[in-house]
Design an enzyme around this catalytic site. Structure first.
Site: not given
Ligand code: BDR
Ligand code: CA
Length: 313
Positions: A243
């Site tokens: 992500h």
């Molecule tokens: C986001 O939520 C966190 O768990 C990850 O680091 C990312 O920023 C994804 O939904």
């Protein structure tokens, strides 16, 4: 062209860690003025510690790291140990940091940096809940017009939600903060789940990280070995979604990404859809555009960039 000045606001998190490594490996593109930690994936004491661990892993021990807000603006903190493990950085066996946090609060650092640097020369890169950023805007509204751009990971339209059926984690944890940021009038680029679920670490991609043979490459391979199990079980995906590194990759090579300039608003009231990013992707309202909502990524190009840069550390 000189390197773009950025502040990384983060809740590491394995994917946050990779995003930070990519930025720190790219000094010709990105000048990391500081890293500000926020409570999110795990509580603040761990996200701050993890940020220090990642700087040491990169060999960049002079980057200032500040601890920020330990809870959302108006709600109880929700964390994600079920995804990231108890430490937030489960997977590799990394030493406790020798580096220490910089004195002062992350919110003050954000405000002071925006006031000190020339107007519109600093980009904010939020990789977690938007609490630190919105608190800075609330406390010092004069800094809002000084921000060059915000490039953030958060939200979803086609993928809808990951922490609830309708909300993505970063926005869900602090919807009030997200609402302040999305209404700020700043030029915002949103990297939602729609994109990050296309940036998947397949086995050959992870083998390429490991084959770099340096500490950063091996640690990233071990992080994704751990982090992938959640999405494999839940979505049947081929590997871990990276992500947050999409944010730093966007800053280095925006041509890898495409999206639409649209209206995005945050649900802050409904218990059923709290934290939903209501994105007018199809232009069915006359609400004015306030964000560039990214929809696609050249994933081979993204992984080529990431692997190349990690190899420099
Ligand atoms: C986001 O939520 C966190 O768990 C990850 O680091 C990312 O920023 C994804 O939904
Ligand atoms: Ca994150």
């Amino acid at each position: 062209m000189s390197a773009r000045k950025i502040i990384i606001d983060t809740d590491p998190g394995q994917d946050d860690a990779v995003a930070i490594l990519l930025a720190l490996a790219s000094p010709e593109d990105l000048d990391v003025l500081g890293i500000t930690a926020v409570a999110g994936n795990v509580p603040l004491d761990l996200t701050s510690k993890n940020a220090l661990i990642v700087c040491e892993l990169a060999g960049k021990v002079d980057v200032p790291v500040y601890a920020g807000c330990d809870r959302p603006m108006a709600r109880e903190l929700v964390t994600a140990e079920h995804v990231h493990g108890k430490s937030g950085l489960d997977g590799p066996n990394l030493p406790d940091p020798e580096m220490t946090l910089s004195d002062g609060h992350a919110v003050d650092f954000i405000i002071e940096t925006l006031r000190k640097e020339d107007p519109r020369t600093v980009t904010l890169c939020p990789l977690g809940p938007l609490t630190n950023i919105a608190t800075a805007f609330q406390r010092a509204p004069d800094v809002i017009e000084r921000v060059q751009q915000i490039v953030l990971m958060g939200g979803a339209y086609f993928e809808v939600g990951n922490i609830t059926p309708t909300a993505e984690f970063n926005i869900y944890v602090d919807p009030q903060a997200a609402d302040i940021v999305f209404k700020s009038g700043i030029d915002i680029v949103v990297i939602p789940l729609d994109v990050t679920h296309k940036a998947l670490v397949t086995q050959p991609r992870n083998d390429a990280f490991r084959a770099l043979g340096n500490a950063a490459g091996i640690a990233v391979a071990e992080m994704t070995d751990f982090f992938e199990r959640f999405d494999k079980e839940k979505y049947g995906s081929t590997g871990a979604p990276l992500h947050d590194p999409c944010v730093t990759a966007y800053l280095i090579k925006p041509e890898l990404f495409s999206g639409r300039h649209i209206n995005v608003e945050i649900e802050t009231q409904s218990p059923l859809t709290m934290g939903m990013t209501v994105a007018d992707w199809w232009g069915v309202t006359d609400r004015p555009p306030n964000a560039t909502f990214i929809g696609d990524v050249d994933s081979d190009g993204f992984f080529a960039l990431l692997t190349d840069r990690l190899g420099r550390l």
